[in-house]
Design a protein around this motif. Structure first.
Motif, PDB file in Angstrom:
ATOM      1  N   PHE A 124      88.281  65.198 116.059  1.00 43.86           N
ATOM      2  CA  PHE A 124      88.577  64.811 117.437  1.00 43.86           C
ATOM      3  C   PHE A 124      88.148  63.380 117.742  1.00 43.86           C
ATOM      4  CE2 PHE A 124      88.668  69.448 117.675  1.00 43.86           C
ATOM      5  CZ  PHE A 124      89.944  69.600 118.168  1.00 43.86           C
ATOM      6  N   ASP A 125      87.097  62.907 117.093  1.00 44.87           N
ATOM      7  CA  ASP A 125      86.675  61.518 117.305  1.00 44.87           C
ATOM      8  C   ASP A 125      87.571  60.538 116.567  1.00 44.87           C
ATOM      9  OD1 ASP A 125      84.573  62.208 118.943  1.00 44.87           O
ATOM     10  OD2 ASP A 125      83.127  62.308 117.292  1.00 44.87           O
ATOM     11  N   GLU A 154      96.854  67.412 108.653  1.00 49.32           N
ATOM     12  CA  GLU A 154      96.699  68.710 109.324  1.00 49.32           C
ATOM     13  C   GLU A 154      97.676  69.736 108.754  1.00 49.32           C
ATOM     14  OE1 GLU A 154      95.925  68.789 113.829  1.00 49.32           O
ATOM     15  OE2 GLU A 154      97.102  66.968 113.481  1.00 49.32           O
ATOM     16  N   TRP A 156      87.489  67.822 109.263  1.00 52.60           N
ATOM     17  CA  TRP A 156      87.506  68.647 110.480  1.00 52.60           C
ATOM     18  C   TRP A 156      86.291  68.397 111.366  1.00 52.60           C
ATOM     19  CZ3 TRP A 156      91.971  69.847 111.850  1.00 52.60           C
ATOM     20  CH2 TRP A 156      92.950  70.124 110.910  1.00 52.60           C
ATOM     21  N   SER A 168      90.697  61.044 114.992  1.00 61.74           N
ATOM     22  CA  SER A 168      92.156  61.154 115.028  1.00 61.74           C
ATOM     23  C   SER A 168      92.768  60.381 116.191  1.00 61.74           C
ATOM     24  CB  SER A 168      92.595  62.616 115.087  1.00 61.74           C
ATOM     25  OG  SER A 168      92.149  63.220 116.283  1.00 61.74           O
ATOM     26  N   GLU A 169      91.948  59.870 117.087  1.00 59.33           N
ATOM     27  CA  GLU A 169      92.449  59.130 118.249  1.00 59.33           C
ATOM     28  C   GLU A 169      92.136  57.637 118.183  1.00 59.33           C
ATOM     29  OE1 GLU A 169      94.436  60.442 120.525  1.00 59.33           O
ATOM     30  OE2 GLU A 169      94.301  62.344 119.445  1.00 59.33           O
TER      31      GLU A 169
END
Length: 146
Positions: free
Chosen positions: A96-97, A121, A92, A99-100
């Motif tokens: 954001f860094d 998730e 977690w 998962s893309e």
């Protein structure tokens, strides 16, 4: 196969990102300090051959059984089991860094990666809900694959 395995809700604490140097990619995984810990930790209630399969695979893919190992998540990971050669990242904290990631333009790998992230998730959410509703957290089991 891991598609029929079950994992205890308490295993959510093992959810990490592990680096796959051959792909220059971080992948969602269950992280273990060594292969013995992984074998001991996996339940056999639904798929009794899972531990034996992992053990056999570890003998050919893990150079040193004392090194950290990662069980890669998703229906089609690049490998099922890898020796973790770099420090894992908290799922977690880095979500954001990591998962893309673009997967180097490989469309099939990107689809498999996105599925693994979505699965991780969902599995975390369902496991957390079940664990929160149970006083015997270690006894709560959720499907490994959906």
């Amino acid at each position: 196969s891991l598609e029929t395995a079950e994992i205890k809700a308490s295993h959510i604490k093992r959810l990490r990102w592990t680096h796959l140097p051959n792909l220059n990619l971080w992948w969602p995984c269950l992280y273990y300090e060594n292969i013995q810990e992984m074998i001991r930790d996996l339940p056999t209630s639904h798929n009794p051959t899972l531990k034996a399969s992992i053990f056999k695979l570890a003998r050919t893919t893990i150079r040193n059984p004392r090194n950290p190992a990662a069980l890669l998540l998703g229906k089609k990971p690049p490998a099922l089991l890898v020796e973790s050669t770099s420090e894992p990242k908290c799922f977690w904290d880095e979500f954001f860094d990591l998962s893309e990631q673009d997967c180097g333009g490989n469309g099939e790998l990107k689809c498999n990666f996105d599925e693994a992230v979505a699965f991780s998730e969902d599995w975390n959410d369902r496991g957390s809900e079940l664990a929160g509703a149970s006083s015997a957290q270690n006894d709560v089991v959720v499907p490994y694959q959906s």
